[in-house]
Enzyme design. Structure first.
Site, PDB file in Angstrom:
ATOM      1  N   GLY A  22       8.122  28.896-111.693  1.00  0.00           N
ATOM      2  CA  GLY A  22       7.399  30.133-111.313  1.00  0.00           C
ATOM      3  C   GLY A  22       7.043  30.956-112.494  1.00  0.00           C
ATOM      4  CB  ALA A  45      14.432  24.453-111.975  1.00  0.00           C
ATOM      5  CD  GLU A  46      14.922  26.713-115.476  1.00  0.00           C
ATOM      6  OE1 GLU A  46      16.204  26.328-115.699  1.00  0.00           O
ATOM      7  OE2 GLU A  46      14.218  25.591-114.989  1.00  0.00           O
ATOM      8  CB  THR A  47      11.036  32.491-111.784  1.00  0.00           C
ATOM      9  OG1 THR A  47      11.275  31.838-110.607  1.00  0.00           O
ATOM     10  CG2 THR A  47       9.671  33.569-111.687  1.00  0.00           C
ATOM     11  CG  HIS A  73      10.217  23.422-116.946  1.00  0.00           C
ATOM     12  ND1 HIS A  73      11.446  23.590-117.038  1.00  0.00           N
ATOM     13  CD2 HIS A  73       9.857  23.739-115.813  1.00  0.00           C
ATOM     14  CE1 HIS A  73      11.801  23.989-115.766  1.00  0.00           C
ATOM     15  NE2 HIS A  73      10.841  24.202-115.073  1.00  0.00           N
TER      16      HIS A  73
END
Length: 106
Positions: A22, A45-47, A73
């Site tokens: 995100g 997984a990550e923002t 990423h």
């Protein structure tokens, strides 16, 4: 409050492939608990969140559970949004993070 949100699949040219992140471009930092809630709500997984400062961007990453010091990423996803959606014209983006300076070339 409206916050821009992009879901970017890093490391792929295929829809629904790669590693999703995100991306929330901001003009000023939100409180940490709000950024954490956004990350938890989107459950990726990550923002990544970033804010322009002079000639660079400050950057922060959140998992659905906690803030993290570095995420490759999601950094590339943020650069993708800047280059491809927000018309960033320079050839290199510099991010400043808890882990130091990161640069991404178009």
């Amino acid at each position: 409050m409206r916050i821009p949100f992009y879901q970017i699949d890093a490391f792929t040219g295929t829809l629904y492939g790669g590693n999703p992140a995100g991306v929330c471009p901001l003009q000023a930092w939100l409180p940490k608990d709000i950024m954490q809630q956004i990350a938890a709500e989107n459950n990726l997984a990550e923002t990544v969140f970033f804010v322009p400062v002079d000639d660079f961007f400050e950057i922060k990453w959140f998992t659905p559970e906690t803030e993290v010091d570095l995420c490759g990423h999601a950094t590339l996803a943020a650069a993708h949004v800047l280059f491809n959606h927000l018309d960033y014209k320079e050839g290199i983006i510099t991010f400043q993070s808890k882990s130091g300076k990161l640069s991404v070339r178009a």
